[in-house]
Design a protein around this motif. Structure first.
Motif, PDB file in Angstrom:
ATOM      1  N   GLN A  25       0.446  -1.184  -0.053  1.00 24.82           N
ATOM      2  CA  GLN A  25      -0.279   0.221  -0.031  1.00 24.82           C
ATOM      3  C   GLN A  25       0.512   1.342  -0.291  1.00 24.82           C
ATOM      4  OE1 GLN A  25      -2.727  -0.312   3.490  1.00 24.82           O
ATOM      5  NE2 GLN A  25      -4.026  -1.771   2.304  1.00 24.82           N
ATOM      6  N   ASP A  26       1.851   1.080   1.216  1.00 16.05           N
ATOM      7  CA  ASP A  26       2.808   2.354   0.762  1.00 16.05           C
ATOM      8  C   ASP A  26       3.834   1.742   1.383  1.00 16.05           C
ATOM      9  OD1 ASP A  26       3.009   5.000   0.641  1.00 16.05           O
ATOM     10  OD2 ASP A  26       3.419   5.387   2.746  1.00 16.05           O
ATOM     11  N   LEU A  27       4.771   2.563   0.307  1.00  9.43           N
ATOM     12  CA  LEU A  27       6.923   2.674   1.157  1.00  9.43           C
ATOM     13  C   LEU A  27       7.677   3.913   1.795  1.00  9.43           C
ATOM     14  CD1 LEU A  27       9.153   0.913   2.319  1.00  9.43           C
ATOM     15  CD2 LEU A  27      10.074   0.835  -0.365  1.00  9.43           C
ATOM     16  N   ILE A  42       3.793  -0.123   4.422  1.00  6.44           N
ATOM     17  CA  ILE A  42       2.073  -0.606   4.505  1.00  6.44           C
ATOM     18  C   ILE A  42       1.456  -1.457   3.774  1.00  6.44           C
ATOM     19  CG2 ILE A  42       0.108   0.554   5.329  1.00  6.44           C
ATOM     20  CD1 ILE A  42       1.796   3.519   5.946  1.00  6.44           C
ATOM     21  N   THR A  43       1.034  -2.011   4.147  1.00  4.76           N
ATOM     22  CA  THR A  43       0.557  -3.518   3.474  1.00  4.76           C
ATOM     23  C   THR A  43      -1.525  -3.309   3.843  1.00  4.76           C
ATOM     24  OG1 THR A  43       1.185  -5.386   4.978  1.00  4.76           O
ATOM     25  CG2 THR A  43       2.897  -4.708   3.313  1.00  4.76           C
ATOM     26  N   ASP A  44      -1.747  -4.404   2.966  1.00  4.43           N
ATOM     27  CA  ASP A  44      -2.883  -4.247   4.204  1.00  4.43           C
ATOM     28  C   ASP A  44      -3.026  -5.518   5.228  1.00  4.43           C
ATOM     29  OD1 ASP A  44      -2.423  -6.910   2.097  1.00  4.43           O
ATOM     30  OD2 ASP A  44      -4.008  -7.107   1.345  1.00  4.43           O
ATOM     31  N   GLN A  61      12.553   0.672  -3.630  1.00  4.06           N
ATOM     32  CA  GLN A  61      11.293   1.884  -2.880  1.00  4.06           C
ATOM     33  C   GLN A  61      11.620   1.911  -5.620  1.00  4.06           C
ATOM     34  OE1 GLN A  61      13.105   4.891  -1.251  1.00  4.06           O
ATOM     35  NE2 GLN A  61      10.763   5.827  -0.976  1.00  4.06           N
ATOM     36  N   ARG A  62      12.336   1.615  -6.148  1.00  7.52           N
ATOM     37  CA  ARG A  62      12.289   2.375  -6.996  1.00  7.52           C
ATOM     38  C   ARG A  62      10.773   1.285  -7.970  1.00  7.52           C
ATOM     39  NH1 ARG A  62      17.673   2.781  -7.315  1.00  7.52           N
ATOM     40  NH2 ARG A  62      17.655   1.043  -8.062  1.00  7.52           N
ATOM     41  N   GLN A  63      11.649  -0.319  -7.266  1.00  3.01           N
ATOM     42  CA  GLN A  63      10.612  -1.017  -8.532  1.00  3.01           C
ATOM     43  C   GLN A  63       9.211  -1.490  -7.533  1.00  3.01           C
ATOM     44  OE1 GLN A  63      13.154  -4.409  -9.691  1.00  3.01           O
ATOM     45  NE2 GLN A  63      15.317  -2.947  -9.026  1.00  3.01           N
ATOM     46  N   LEU A  64       8.988  -0.564  -6.419  1.00  2.00           N
ATOM     47  CA  LEU A  64       8.195  -1.453  -5.727  1.00  2.00           C
ATOM     48  C   LEU A  64       6.248  -0.409  -6.058  1.00  2.00           C
ATOM     49  CD1 LEU A  64       6.950  -3.960  -4.021  1.00  2.00           C
ATOM     50  CD2 LEU A  64       7.578  -1.924  -1.706  1.00  2.00           C
ATOM     51  N   HIS A  65       4.858  -0.903  -6.235  1.00  2.00           N
ATOM     52  CA  HIS A  65       4.477   0.046  -6.561  1.00  2.00           C
ATOM     53  C   HIS A  65       3.243  -0.702  -6.008  1.00  2.00           C
ATOM     54  CE1 HIS A  65       7.155  -0.064 -10.405  1.00  2.00           C
ATOM     55  NE2 HIS A  65       6.447   1.162 -10.441  1.00  2.00           N
ATOM     56  N   ARG A  66       1.864   0.533  -5.294  1.00  2.94           N
ATOM     57  CA  ARG A  66       0.886   0.132  -5.175  1.00  2.94           C
ATOM     58  C   ARG A  66       0.258  -0.782  -5.922  1.00  2.94           C
ATOM     59  NH1 ARG A  66      -2.440   2.726  -0.989  1.00  2.94           N
ATOM     60  NH2 ARG A  66      -3.907   2.703  -1.434  1.00  2.94           N
ATOM     61  N   ILE A  87      12.280  -9.765   1.076  1.00  3.55           N
ATOM     62  CA  ILE A  87      11.801  -9.699   0.532  1.00  3.55           C
ATOM     63  C   ILE A  87      10.861 -10.164  -0.354  1.00  3.55           C
ATOM     64  CG2 ILE A  87      11.788  -7.631   0.280  1.00  3.55           C
ATOM     65  CD1 ILE A  87       8.968  -6.518   0.637  1.00  3.55           C
ATOM     66  N   SER A  88       9.580 -10.454  -1.277  1.00  2.00           N
ATOM     67  CA  SER A  88       9.774 -11.271  -2.251  1.00  2.00           C
ATOM     68  C   SER A  88       8.716 -10.605  -3.579  1.00  2.00           C
ATOM     69  CB  SER A  88       9.794 -12.852  -2.226  1.00  2.00           C
ATOM     70  OG  SER A  88       9.777 -12.985  -3.771  1.00  2.00           O
ATOM     71  N   ASP A  89       8.792 -10.584  -4.314  1.00  2.00           N
ATOM     72  CA  ASP A  89       7.749 -10.186  -5.478  1.00  2.00           C
ATOM     73  C   ASP A  89       7.436 -10.643  -6.495  1.00  2.00           C
ATOM     74  OD1 ASP A  89       9.190 -10.091  -6.995  1.00  2.00           O
ATOM     75  OD2 ASP A  89       9.539  -7.759  -8.016  1.00  2.00           O
ATOM     76  N   ALA A  90       5.971 -10.898  -7.170  1.00  4.83           N
ATOM     77  CA  ALA A  90       5.563 -11.298  -7.736  1.00  4.83           C
ATOM     78  C   ALA A  90       6.285 -12.187  -9.302  1.00  4.83           C
ATOM     79  CB  ALA A  90       3.923 -11.038  -8.791  1.00  4.83           C
ATOM     80  N   ASP A  91       7.494 -11.143  -9.699  1.00  2.46           N
ATOM     81  CA  ASP A  91       8.456 -11.655 -10.616  1.00  2.46           C
ATOM     82  C   ASP A  91       9.567 -12.776  -9.793  1.00  2.46           C
ATOM     83  OD1 ASP A  91       7.279 -10.389 -12.517  1.00  2.46           O
ATOM     84  OD2 ASP A  91       7.794  -7.822 -11.995  1.00  2.46           O
TER      85      ASP A  91
END
Length: 409
Positions: A25-27, A42-44, A61-66, A87-91
């Protein structure tokens, strides 16, 4: 947020390790001092903090989006938030600290820490300032090496740390860790009070237009201490508050952190609760992350004060017990004969009498000090700390969070 009935809820025990899949949601970042920058995610499914030195936070911070789906490994803090470790993202891009190098060094240092002691014992026993200083230096180096090596070895054996990195290694190899169902928090409610003064308590709500942090050192030498001073601008007015400095954070591993950092960022919507007798901020409710902060300064009894008093009350009997036992063991060694039945009986009788006298003395000192303390503050204008605490507790409970609030020094 997707949940699954088979998942266990996130553990609430302080220090418990868990893994969750949440939506971003927010970083935001906050620079506390030179070389120390803390991030708040901040996440859900909760609020997570981490230090910039843990990994490449700027790239994150550059690659993370809401709305991005994230897989997080973290451990629980006292107030219900968490400290993020990886932390790991969908990719399948992962951000984590680099593995510890030279893992062989702590056991090697532990195996050799006896060498300075042996050298010190072999030095000439003559009374000479040079030999005495050299012997002290050798003992100090042995103690430092022993402490550092034991600390590093205990960290390697820390169950939470091992579980975190085992899960990360499994994730990199295509194995997903056992996930917990993240808690569902309600949005931070607005207070049913307008800005104004309420029986000695001032209340102001609004977004922060400016946040500045400066670390200041008070005192000198052994009696110096460092505080982080926050300058806040809310609704066109400037406020100041202090919090304990986080310099000690650089000395410990992140898995040992238990207290949430005092995090405030521009744009955070906050509620400031002030004492009209001195104008200082005594309570802060942050709508952005749902955390509450309380200042107990000027009140007769504080949680920190109770912890210090109880710690001293426990330390004194333990210290004298160890000192007494050391003298007895030295006497047995000097006598050259092991202790018999009557030696142990005499030690128990003498030790019990000493401990009883210590406990009576500590109890009398604490009672007298508490009465003077209570009488001193009773004659002063008290800030409405009970009302501020009640507001903070109710505000937290209405979010379906624990009633724990963060204590500012």
């Amino acid at each position: 947020m997707a949940t699954c009935d088979s998942k266990q809820p996130v553990p609430q025990r302080t220090g418990a390790v868990f893994f969750v899949r949440v939506a971003c949601q927010d970083l935001k970042r906050m620079a506390i001092n030179e070389g120390m920058t803390v991030y708040r995610l901040i996440t859900d499914g909760g609020v997570f903090f981490f230090d910039k030195r843990q990994f490449d936070a700027d790239s994150l911070q550059r690659q993370l989006h809401r709305g991005d789906t994230l897989l997080i490994g973290a451990h629980r803090l006292r107030d219900g938030s968490a400290w993020l470790h990886w932390i790991s993202d969908a990719d399948n891009r992962a951000w984590a600290a680099k593995p510890v190098r030279r893992r062989w060094l702590p056991p090697f240092a532990l195996a050799l820490c006896w060498v300075p002691i042996a050298i010190a014992l072999m030095l000439p026993g003559t009374v000479n300032l040079g030999w005495t200083l050299l012997r002290i230096l050798l003992f100090a180096s042995a103690a430092g090496t022993l402490g550092w090596s034991l600390y590093r070895l205990l960290l390697e054996c820390h169950p939470g740390r091992r579980r975190l990195w085992a899960a990360l290694d499994g994730l990199r190899n295509g194995r997903q860790p056992a996930l917990s169902a993240p808690p569902s928090y309600a949005s931070a409610p607005d207070l049913a009070l307008a800005d104004g003064v309420y029986d000695g308590m001032g209340l102001l709500q609004g977004p922060l237009s400016y946040v500045g942090v400066v670390s200041r050192t008070y005192g000198s030498g052994r009696y110096s201490y460092t505080m982080d001073e926050y300058q806040l601008r809310c609704s066109g007015k400037t406020f100041h508050l202090r919090a304990g400095a986080w310099d000690w954070l650089r000395m410990i591993d992140p898995v040992l952190i238990r207290r949430q950092p005092m995090f405030l960022a521009e744009g955070d919507r906050v509620v400031l609760l002030t004492s009209m007798c001195d104008g200082e901020v005594r309570g802060l409710l942050n709508h952005s992350d749902g955390n509450a902060h309380i200042v107990y300064k000027g009140t007769p009894h504080t949680p920190m004060g109770r912890r210090i008093v109880l710690g001293l009350a426990a330390f004194i009997p333990i210290f004298f017990s160890v000192l007494l036992l050391s003298f007895e063991v030295y006497g047995w060694f000097d006598r050259g004969v092991g202790p018999d039945y009557w030696d142990w009986i005499g030690l128990l009788q003498f030790g019990g009498m000493v401990l009883l006298m210590l406990m009576l003395l500590i109890g009398a000192v604490v009672l007298i000090g508490e009465r003077f303390h209570h009488g001193y503050y009773r004659k002063r204008a008290q800030p409405p700390i009970e009302r501020i605490l009640g507001i903070a507790f109710q505000w937290r409970l209405r979010q379906r969070r624990s009633p724990t609030v963060n204590e500012m020094f």
